[in-house]
Design a protein around this motif. Structure first.
Motif, PDB file in Angstrom:
ATOM      1  N   VAL A 197      -2.585   2.371 -27.146  1.00 17.62           N
ATOM      2  CA  VAL A 197      -2.155   1.709 -28.371  1.00 17.62           C
ATOM      3  C   VAL A 197      -1.556   2.745 -29.312  1.00 17.62           C
ATOM      4  CG1 VAL A 197      -3.850  -0.160 -28.232  1.00 17.62           C
ATOM      5  CG2 VAL A 197      -4.405   1.913 -29.503  1.00 17.62           C
ATOM      6  N   GLN A 198      -0.585   2.291 -30.079  1.00 23.10           N
ATOM      7  CA  GLN A 198       0.000   3.088 -31.153  1.00 23.10           C
ATOM      8  C   GLN A 198      -0.741   2.721 -32.439  1.00 23.10           C
ATOM      9  OE1 GLN A 198       3.650   1.548 -32.732  1.00 23.10           O
ATOM     10  NE2 GLN A 198       4.633   3.554 -32.637  1.00 23.10           N
ATOM     11  N   GLN A 199      -1.121   3.732 -33.236  1.00 22.51           N
ATOM     12  CA  GLN A 199      -1.908   3.454 -34.434  1.00 22.51           C
ATOM     13  C   GLN A 199      -1.487   4.363 -35.587  1.00 22.51           C
ATOM     14  OE1 GLN A 199      -4.780   1.094 -34.915  1.00 22.51           O
ATOM     15  NE2 GLN A 199      -3.812   1.571 -36.884  1.00 22.51           N
ATOM     16  N   MET A 200      -1.038   3.746 -36.688  1.00 22.34           N
ATOM     17  CA  MET A 200      -0.773   4.497 -37.906  1.00 22.34           C
ATOM     18  C   MET A 200      -2.093   4.760 -38.623  1.00 22.34           C
ATOM     19  SD  MET A 200       1.140   5.936 -40.185  1.00 22.34           S
ATOM     20  CE  MET A 200       2.838   5.459 -39.870  1.00 22.34           C
ATOM     21  N   VAL A 201      -2.274   6.011 -39.091  1.00 19.69           N
ATOM     22  CA  VAL A 201      -3.535   6.409 -39.715  1.00 19.69           C
ATOM     23  C   VAL A 201      -3.281   7.020 -41.089  1.00 19.69           C
ATOM     24  CG1 VAL A 201      -5.422   8.088 -39.585  1.00 19.69           C
ATOM     25  CG2 VAL A 201      -4.791   6.756 -37.565  1.00 19.69           C
ATOM     26  N   GLY A 202      -3.990   6.514 -42.081  1.00 21.92           N
ATOM     27  CA  GLY A 202      -4.067   7.166 -43.379  1.00 21.92           C
ATOM     28  C   GLY A 202      -5.366   7.956 -43.400  1.00 21.92           C
ATOM     29  N   PHE A 203      -5.292   9.234 -43.075  1.00 17.56           N
ATOM     30  CA  PHE A 203      -6.481  10.048 -42.857  1.00 17.56           C
ATOM     31  C   PHE A 203      -6.960  10.664 -44.174  1.00 17.56           C
ATOM     32  CE2 PHE A 203      -8.151  14.227 -40.880  1.00 17.56           C
ATOM     33  CZ  PHE A 203      -9.445  13.725 -40.838  1.00 17.56           C
ATOM     34  N   VAL A 204      -8.199  10.336 -44.525  1.00 20.65           N
ATOM     35  CA  VAL A 204      -8.820  10.892 -45.725  1.00 20.65           C
ATOM     36  C   VAL A 204      -9.506  12.197 -45.331  1.00 20.65           C
ATOM     37  CG1 VAL A 204     -10.468  10.519 -47.595  1.00 20.65           C
ATOM     38  CG2 VAL A 204      -9.152   8.577 -46.677  1.00 20.65           C
ATOM     39  N   ARG A 238     -11.074  -1.271 -23.516  1.00 20.68           N
ATOM     40  CA  ARG A 238     -10.315  -0.731 -22.378  1.00 20.68           C
ATOM     41  C   ARG A 238      -9.166   0.167 -22.792  1.00 20.68           C
ATOM     42  NH1 ARG A 238      -7.681  -5.020 -19.108  1.00 20.68           N
ATOM     43  NH2 ARG A 238      -6.904  -3.215 -17.964  1.00 20.68           N
ATOM     44  N   VAL A 239      -9.065   0.516 -24.061  1.00 22.50           N
ATOM     45  CA  VAL A 239      -7.999   1.426 -24.470  1.00 22.50           C
ATOM     46  C   VAL A 239      -8.372   2.841 -24.044  1.00 22.50           C
ATOM     47  CG1 VAL A 239      -6.726   2.398 -26.409  1.00 22.50           C
ATOM     48  CG2 VAL A 239      -7.348  -0.032 -26.411  1.00 22.50           C
ATOM     49  N   GLU A 240      -7.466   3.488 -23.305  1.00 22.09           N
ATOM     50  CA  GLU A 240      -7.737   4.831 -22.784  1.00 22.09           C
ATOM     51  C   GLU A 240      -6.866   5.913 -23.412  1.00 22.09           C
ATOM     52  OE1 GLU A 240      -8.472   5.181 -18.465  1.00 22.09           O
ATOM     53  OE2 GLU A 240      -7.862   3.076 -18.359  1.00 22.09           O
ATOM     54  N   ARG A 241      -5.940   5.505 -24.271  1.00 20.82           N
ATOM     55  CA  ARG A 241      -5.085   6.495 -24.926  1.00 20.82           C
ATOM     56  C   ARG A 241      -4.695   5.984 -26.308  1.00 20.82           C
ATOM     57  NH1 ARG A 241       0.326   8.295 -21.923  1.00 20.82           N
ATOM     58  NH2 ARG A 241      -1.176   9.417 -20.609  1.00 20.82           N
ATOM     59  N   PHE A 242      -4.715   6.897 -27.279  1.00 22.66           N
ATOM     60  CA  PHE A 242      -4.290   6.589 -28.635  1.00 22.66           C
ATOM     61  C   PHE A 242      -3.068   7.428 -28.989  1.00 22.66           C
ATOM     62  CE2 PHE A 242      -9.050   6.197 -28.852  1.00 22.66           C
ATOM     63  CZ  PHE A 242      -9.083   4.812 -28.849  1.00 22.66           C
ATOM     64  N   TYR A 243      -1.998   6.769 -29.429  1.00 17.78           N
ATOM     65  CA  TYR A 243      -0.844   7.451 -29.994  1.00 17.78           C
ATOM     66  C   TYR A 243      -1.001   7.410 -31.510  1.00 17.78           C
ATOM     67  CZ  TYR A 243       1.552   7.214 -25.443  1.00 17.78           C
ATOM     68  OH  TYR A 243       1.913   7.355 -24.113  1.00 17.78           O
ATOM     69  N   VAL A 244      -1.439   8.498 -32.094  1.00 15.77           N
ATOM     70  CA  VAL A 244      -1.782   8.523 -33.513  1.00 15.77           C
ATOM     71  C   VAL A 244      -0.557   8.923 -34.338  1.00 15.77           C
ATOM     72  CG1 VAL A 244      -3.375   9.396 -35.254  1.00 15.77           C
ATOM     73  CG2 VAL A 244      -4.135   9.166 -32.874  1.00 15.77           C
ATOM     74  N   TRP A 245      -0.218   8.085 -35.296  1.00 13.35           N
ATOM     75  CA  TRP A 245       0.937   8.240 -36.171  1.00 13.35           C
ATOM     76  C   TRP A 245       0.381   8.448 -37.572  1.00 13.35           C
ATOM     77  CZ3 TRP A 245       4.789   3.512 -36.583  1.00 13.35           C
ATOM     78  CH2 TRP A 245       5.951   3.893 -37.262  1.00 13.35           C
ATOM     79  N   PHE A 246       0.659   9.565 -38.198  1.00 11.22           N
ATOM     80  CA  PHE A 246       0.023   9.918 -39.465  1.00 11.22           C
ATOM     81  C   PHE A 246       0.883   9.516 -40.655  1.00 11.22           C
ATOM     82  CE2 PHE A 246      -2.242  12.553 -36.501  1.00 11.22           C
ATOM     83  CZ  PHE A 246      -3.523  12.641 -37.019  1.00 11.22           C
ATOM     84  N   ALA A 247       0.249   8.880 -41.634  1.00  7.45           N
ATOM     85  CA  ALA A 247       0.954   8.428 -42.828  1.00  7.45           C
ATOM     86  C   ALA A 247       1.448   9.583 -43.686  1.00  7.45           C
ATOM     87  CB  ALA A 247       0.047   7.509 -43.656  1.00  7.45           C
ATOM     88  N   ASP A 248       0.876  10.776 -43.510  1.00  4.30           N
ATOM     89  CA  ASP A 248       1.364  11.948 -44.251  1.00  4.30           C
ATOM     90  C   ASP A 248       2.351  12.759 -43.419  1.00  4.30           C
ATOM     91  OD1 ASP A 248      -0.236  13.219 -42.399  1.00  4.30           O
ATOM     92  OD2 ASP A 248      -1.492  14.250 -43.867  1.00  4.30           O
ATOM     93  N   PHE A 249       2.931  12.119 -42.390  1.00  3.44           N
ATOM     94  CA  PHE A 249       3.948  12.731 -41.525  1.00  3.44           C
ATOM     95  C   PHE A 249       3.403  13.926 -40.753  1.00  3.44           C
ATOM     96  CE2 PHE A 249       6.054  10.976 -45.371  1.00  3.44           C
ATOM     97  CZ  PHE A 249       6.599   9.844 -44.783  1.00  3.44           C
ATOM     98  N   ALA A 250       2.139  13.803 -40.372  1.00  2.00           N
ATOM     99  CA  ALA A 250       1.487  14.790 -39.494  1.00  2.00           C
ATOM    100  C   ALA A 250       1.463  16.176 -40.119  1.00  2.00           C
ATOM    101  CB  ALA A 250       2.132  14.814 -38.116  1.00  2.00           C
TER     102      ALA A 250
END
Length: 282
Positions: free
Chosen positions: A200-207, A250-262
Motif C-alpha cells: 500500500v501507498q501511504q502519506m504520513v504526517g510524522f510527528v 496481509r499487507v507486506e510492504r509500505f510505500y511511505v510518502w512523507f508530508a514534509d517531503f521526506a
C-alpha cells in the motif's frame, strides 16, 4: 516481516537532494525507494520533474542496498521491447535491486499534451495486458527472447483496482499496490489480487520528537488532505499501531510518502522509532 519503501516523487527536488534522501533512507532501515513516472508534474505542469528511469538508475548507482522501482511506470511511454531491455540492464547493473512497476497511465492531460498513449482508459488497460505478455516473452528463452536474459528475478509490481486491472494482477504480478486514496477499500479489494503480495501507498504526517502535533496535522492536511484516507498523522507510537493494523490485513510492504517531503531528519527518526518499533512489536 514487512518491507518499507520511501515513496519519493522526483518533483521540485535537485538530483543531489534525491540522492541525499535515498542514502538517508538506506541508512535508516528502509528496504527500497520508488519514484513516479510523468512527463509533467501532475497538476503542476510548470514544476520540474526528472525522468523516471534515469533517476532510478542514478539512485541505484548511488546506493548499496536499497531496492529501486516506481509507482508506477506508464506503459504508454516506452515500447515494451525497450522497457524489457532497460529493466534487465538496470537489474544487472544494480545486482538485482530493480523492480518493474508498471501501470496503464493515470494522467490523461499529459498524454494529450505530448500526444502519447490513448485517452480511452479501457484501451490503455488492454494495451498494458498485451505489453505485459510481450515483456515476459522478451525475458524468456523463446523465439522473441532478448539477450542477455535477466540475471536476477525482476519482480513485477502492478497498481490499480478495476476489474480488468485486477485480472492482470492475478495473471502477471508479483506485487499488487493499492493507491493511498483507496486504502479504505483494502478489505474489499485484497481478495481480487490472487497470489500477488500486497503493498500500500501511504502519506504520513510524522510527528517527530519535539514537534507540535497540532502544527504537523495542520500542515499535513493543508498540503495533502485531499488524499482523504490516504493521509495518516501521528507520532511514532500512533504510526506503529496504524501500520500494524495494515500488516494484519496481509499487507507486506509500505510505500511511505512523507508530508514534509521526506526531510532527512524525518527519515532518520522514522527508521529508529516506527520501522524498528513495528519490527520489535511483531
Amino acid at each position: 516481516m514487512v518491507e518499507w519503501y520511501l515513496f519519493l516523487p522526483q518533483v521540485r527536488l535537485a538530483v543531489a537532494d534525491i540522492v541525499e534522501r535515498a542514502r538517508c533512507a538506506e541508512a535508516s532501515g528502509f528496504d527500497g525507494i520508488a519514484f513516479i513516472d510523468h512527463l509533467e508534474a501532475p497538476g503542476r505542469p510548470s514544476e520540474s520533474i526528472w525522468e523516471a528511469m534515469g533517476i532510478a538508475t542514478w539512485i541505484a548507482a548511488s546506493t548499496q542496498r536499497l531496492k529501486v522501482g516506481h509507482l508506477v511506470l506508464c506503459d504508454a511511454f516506452r515500447h515494451p521491447a525497450v522497457l524489457a531491455k532497460q529493466a534487465v540492464t538496470l537489474s544487472a547493473a544494480s545486482g538485482g535491486r530493480f523492480e518493474l512497476g508498471l501501470g496503464s497511465g493515470s494522467w490523461p492531460a499529459e498524454m494529450a499534451r505530448f500526444d502519447v498513449g490513448q485517452q480511452d482508459p479501457v484501451a490503455r488497460v488492454d494495451q498494458l495486458g498485451r505489453h505485459l505478455a510481450l515483456i515476459k516473452e522478451y525475458w524468456s528463452e523463446g523465439e522473441r527472447g532478448q539477450v542477455p536474459r535477466p540475471e536476477h528475478p525482476i519482480p513485477l509490481v502492478l497498481g490499480g483496482r478495476g476489474p480488468r486491472m485486477m485480472e492482470l494482477v492475478r495473471t502477471y504480478a508479483d506485487w499488487w499496490n493499492l493507491q493511498c486514496t483507496h486504502i479504505d477499500r483494502l478489505p474489499q479489494l485484497a481478495a481480487a489480487a490472487g497470489s500477488a503480495r500486497i503493498s500500500v501507498q501511504q502519506m504520513v504526517g510524522f510527528v517527530r520528537t519535539g514537534d507540535d502535533p497540532a502544527a504537523v496535522r495542520e500542515v499535513s492536511n493543508r498540503r495533502f488532505g485531499h488524499l482523504g484516507p490516504g493521509l495518516v498523522c501521528g507520532d511514532a507510537g500512533e504510526l506503529v499501531e496504524y501500520f500494524a493494523g495494515l500488516a494484519a490485513q496481509r499487507v507486506e510492504r509500505f510505500y511511505v510518502w512523507f508530508a514534509d517531503f521526506a526531510a532527512p531528519e524525518s527519515l532518520t527518526e522514522f527508521g529508529e522509532s516506527v520501522i524498528k518499533g513495528l519490527t520489535l512489536g511483531r
